[in-house]
Design an enzyme around this catalytic site. Structure first.
Site, PDB file in Angstrom:
ATOM      1  N   ARG A  41       0.836  -1.204   0.000  1.00 16.92           N
ATOM      2  CA  ARG A  41       0.000   0.000   0.000  1.00 16.92           C
ATOM      3  C   ARG A  41       0.872   1.256   0.000  1.00 16.92           C
ATOM      4  O   ARG A  41       0.585   2.218  -0.712  1.00 16.92           O
ATOM      5  CB  ARG A  41      -0.898  -0.058   1.237  1.00 16.92           C
ATOM      6  CG  ARG A  41      -1.704   1.138   1.550  1.00 16.92           C
ATOM      7  CD  ARG A  41      -2.941   1.204   0.668  1.00 16.92           C
ATOM      8  NE  ARG A  41      -3.908   2.112   1.248  1.00 16.92           N
ATOM      9  CZ  ARG A  41      -3.783   3.439   1.238  1.00 16.92           C
ATOM     10  NH1 ARG A  41      -2.773   4.004   0.643  1.00 16.92           N
ATOM     11  NH2 ARG A  41      -4.707   4.189   1.811  1.00 16.92           N
ATOM     12  N   ASP A  78     -12.880  -2.664  -4.290  1.00 17.13           N
ATOM     13  CA  ASP A  78     -13.766  -1.968  -3.353  1.00 17.13           C
ATOM     14  C   ASP A  78     -15.144  -1.813  -3.982  1.00 17.13           C
ATOM     15  O   ASP A  78     -15.275  -1.740  -5.202  1.00 17.13           O
ATOM     16  CB  ASP A  78     -13.194  -0.593  -2.992  1.00 17.13           C
ATOM     17  CG  ASP A  78     -13.849  -0.046  -1.723  1.00 17.13           C
ATOM     18  OD1 ASP A  78     -13.485  -0.512  -0.638  1.00 17.13           O
ATOM     19  OD2 ASP A  78     -14.744   0.803  -1.840  1.00 17.13           O
TER      20      ASP A  78
HETATM   21  O1  CP3 Z   1     -10.172  -8.398   1.961  1.00 18.06           O
HETATM   22  C1  CP3 Z   1     -11.289  -8.071   1.512  1.00 18.06           C
HETATM   23  O2  CP3 Z   1     -12.365  -8.237   2.155  1.00 18.06           O
HETATM   24  C2  CP3 Z   1     -11.399  -7.609   0.069  1.00 18.06           C
HETATM   25  C3  CP3 Z   1     -11.382  -6.232  -0.206  1.00 18.06           C
HETATM   26  C4  CP3 Z   1     -12.503  -5.289   0.216  1.00 18.06           C
HETATM   27  C5  CP3 Z   1     -12.229  -3.932   0.547  1.00 18.06           C
HETATM   28  N1  CP3 Z   1     -13.411  -3.298   0.705  1.00 18.06           N
HETATM   29  C6  CP3 Z   1     -10.886  -3.340   0.653  1.00 18.06           C
HETATM   30  C7  CP3 Z   1     -10.712  -2.063   1.358  1.00 18.06           C
HETATM   31  C8  CP3 Z   1     -13.879  -5.452   0.258  1.00 18.06           C
HETATM   32  C9  CP3 Z   1     -14.695  -6.705   0.033  1.00 18.06           C
HETATM   33  C10 CP3 Z   1     -14.451  -4.173   0.550  1.00 18.06           C
HETATM   34  C11 CP3 Z   1     -15.908  -3.924   0.612  1.00 18.06           C
HETATM   35  C12 CP3 Z   1     -16.386  -2.608   1.063  1.00 18.06           C
HETATM   36  N2  CP3 Z   1     -15.865  -1.378   0.807  1.00 18.06           N
HETATM   37  C13 CP3 Z   1     -17.589  -2.421   1.785  1.00 18.06           C
HETATM   38  C14 CP3 Z   1     -18.545  -3.529   2.179  1.00 18.06           C
HETATM   39  C15 CP3 Z   1     -18.125  -4.243   3.398  1.00 18.06           C
HETATM   40  C16 CP3 Z   1     -18.172  -3.422   4.653  1.00 18.06           C
HETATM   41  O3  CP3 Z   1     -17.088  -3.111   5.173  1.00 18.06           O
HETATM   42  O4  CP3 Z   1     -19.295  -3.102   5.087  1.00 18.06           O
HETATM   43  C17 CP3 Z   1     -17.748  -1.040   2.006  1.00 18.06           C
HETATM   44  C18 CP3 Z   1     -18.874  -0.360   2.741  1.00 18.06           C
HETATM   45  C19 CP3 Z   1     -16.635  -0.395   1.373  1.00 18.06           C
HETATM   46  C20 CP3 Z   1     -16.400   1.075   1.268  1.00 18.06           C
HETATM   47  C21 CP3 Z   1     -15.112   1.477   1.897  1.00 18.06           C
HETATM   48  N3  CP3 Z   1     -13.870   1.158   1.411  1.00 18.06           N
HETATM   49  C22 CP3 Z   1     -14.942   2.272   3.057  1.00 18.06           C
HETATM   50  C23 CP3 Z   1     -16.072   2.818   3.913  1.00 18.06           C
HETATM   51  C24 CP3 Z   1     -13.563   2.412   3.257  1.00 18.06           C
HETATM   52  C25 CP3 Z   1     -12.875   3.237   4.300  1.00 18.06           C
HETATM   53  C26 CP3 Z   1     -12.881   2.612   5.636  1.00 18.06           C
HETATM   54  C27 CP3 Z   1     -11.585   1.895   5.891  1.00 18.06           C
HETATM   55  O5  CP3 Z   1     -11.625   0.758   6.365  1.00 18.06           O
HETATM   56  O6  CP3 Z   1     -10.558   2.517   5.648  1.00 18.06           O
HETATM   57  C28 CP3 Z   1     -12.912   1.665   2.232  1.00 18.06           C
HETATM   58  C29 CP3 Z   1     -11.442   1.495   2.049  1.00 18.06           C
HETATM   59  C30 CP3 Z   1     -10.917   0.090   1.988  1.00 18.06           C
HETATM   60  N4  CP3 Z   1     -11.473  -0.936   1.257  1.00 18.06           N
HETATM   61  C31 CP3 Z   1      -9.740  -0.414   2.617  1.00 18.06           C
HETATM   62  C32 CP3 Z   1      -9.597  -1.746   2.214  1.00 18.06           C
HETATM   63  C33 CP3 Z   1      -8.476  -2.703   2.553  1.00 18.06           C
HETATM   64  C34 CP3 Z   1      -8.773   0.395   3.463  1.00 18.06           C
HETATM   65  C35 CP3 Z   1      -7.883   1.089   2.488  1.00 18.06           C
HETATM   66  C36 CP3 Z   1      -6.521   1.444   2.973  1.00 18.06           C
HETATM   67  O7  CP3 Z   1      -6.387   2.542   3.551  1.00 18.06           O
HETATM   68  O8  CP3 Z   1      -5.555   0.698   2.700  1.00 18.06           O
END
Ligand code: CP3
Length: 349
Positions: A41, A78
């Site tokens: 990342r 995502d």
């Molecule tokens: O390992 C896995 O599950 C696969 C990858 C995956 C991600 N997001 C990677 C991610 C999956 C399946 C998701 C789904 C997702 N994304 C959802 C549904 C599941 C849930 O959590 O309810 C939602 C609502 C999102 C939208 C989203 N993406 C948000 C609200 C955020 C920010 C919050 C956070 O955790 O930082 C993300 C970013 C995100 N998606 C990260 C990851 C690994 C963090 C990114 C980083 O800073 O490296």
């Protein structure tokens, strides 16, 4: 005589085949709790860039499989790639999460570009192809998308929210106009998942993370309805590919959702009683869940007792062990290892 095994525990559990033990994987199994993820990342920089760089996205998809040997990998991407591909401005801000330019009018919906999505999303399909070629034989690859309601919630609010008031107000005030957004998303999501399947995904999951804010009639209209449309179309084209639905927060409405949508498996959140799920859901579909992600932060006896209770409650029917929501960043990686070993070695008493 029963049909031959698919060779993958996850797929067997979703298609009414016997399994030697429950398959397991964890939502957000790739991510910031893993040092090797943080390294990739940091190299790539931007989160969206990571999603659109097949070599890096494939690498982080495989990282948890190498460490823990889950029965399934989940594509690293995502749910908000769909609005991005439709042309809505999106960025992920450090410490703040996703920020989009809100869409709250019919003109905003009309400006979306559904015909162009695959151009933007083609790196995702390449990631699927790479991962499918690199996984051990018994490990399934799960593709995914957000459900139309949940994706629309972010598109309308412009950011995450607890109540999603703007979205719910629009949906109730002008269901016709809001319905046009849901229709665009239903279509785009079906095509997106179809391409993931064609690129090598063995199963797909629909994340409806915010279905829990809806009343029964709104839930039927904006969650169950569009999900049934997506599942129906995918089943016609790819009859053997299982679909898992995750209507987070849906509570007792989950039973109707499981029965009406045509899904093969339903993921349940931490608040759902496993024994209730066994009675009310496992007769219709496979159940996936539902250990509290915070139990994995705590580890030790607290985690193990809760995990065993879930295994006892749900292993008599079709079952996939998972968490009730995603792994959180402060989770110690060694607790994930201990949990994986517990499930792998678990035997019904
Ligand atoms: O390992 C896995 O599950 C696969 C990858 C995956 C991600 N997001 C990677 C991610 C999956 C399946 C998701 C789904 C997702 N994304 C959802 C549904 C599941 C849930 O959590 O309810 C939602 C609502 C999102 C939208 C989203 N993406 C948000 C609200 C955020 C920010 C919050 C956070 O955790 O930082 C993300 C970013 C995100 N998606 C990260 C990851 C690994 C963090 C990114 C980083 O800073 O490296």
């Amino acid at each position: 005589m029963s049909k031959p095994s698919s060779g993958k525990r996850l797929i067997d559990a979703l298609t009414d085949h016997p399994v030697d033990r429950p398959p397991f994987w964890f939502m957000r199994q790739a991510g910031r709790y893993l040092p090797e993820y943080r390294k990739v990342r940091a190299q790539v920089g931007d989160f969206l860039e990571l999603c659109y760089t097949p070599s890096a996205a494939a690498e982080v998809t495989l990282q948890p499989i190498r460490r823990y040997g889950m029965d399934a990998a989940i594509l690293f991407a995502d749910i908000l790639l769909i609005p991005d591909a439709l042309g809505q401005k999106l960025e992920y801000r450090e410490g703040e999460g996703p920020v989009l330019e809100p869409i709250r009018t019919a003109a905003g919906i009309a400006a979306l570009k559904p015909d162009a999505i695959h151009e933007r999303l083609s790196p995702v399909y390449e990631t699927v192809d790479r991962v499918a070629g690199a996984l051990p034989d018994g490990t399934a690859l799960i593709g995914f998308a957000g459900s139309p309601w949940t994706v629309a919630s972010y598109m309308v609010e412009g950011h995450g929210s607890k109540e999603f008031q703007e979205t719910r107000l629009w949906a109730m005030r002008d269901p016709q106009a809001f319905g046009a957004l849901i229709d665009v998303l239903t279509e785009a999501t079906t095509e997106y998942l179809g391409r993931q399947i064609e690129a090598g995904a063995h199963a797909v999951q629909l994340f409806d993370s915010w279905s829990g804010v809806l009343s029964e009639d709104q839930f039927g209209r904006w969650c169950t309805g569009p999900t049934r449309t997506i599942v129906g179309r995918l089943k016609r084209r790819y009859p053997g590919v299982p679909v898992i639905g995750f209507p987070r927060g849906a509570g007792a409405k989950t039973a109707e959702y499981a029965a009406a949508t045509g899904i093969d498996g339903v993921a349940i959140d931490t608040s759902m009683p496993p024994r209730w799920a066994a009675r009310a859901l496992q007769t219709t579909v496979a159940v996936q869940g539902n250990l509290d992600p915070l139990a994995v932060v705590v580890g030790g006896r607290a985690m193990e007792d809760q995990a065993r209770d879930i295994l006892e409650s749900l292993s008599n029917g079709p079952f996939i062990f998972n968490l009730g929501h995603g792994i959180v960043p402060q989770t110690p990686p060694e607790h994930v290892a201990a949990l994986s070993d517990l499930i792998r070695n678990w035997q019904s008493s």
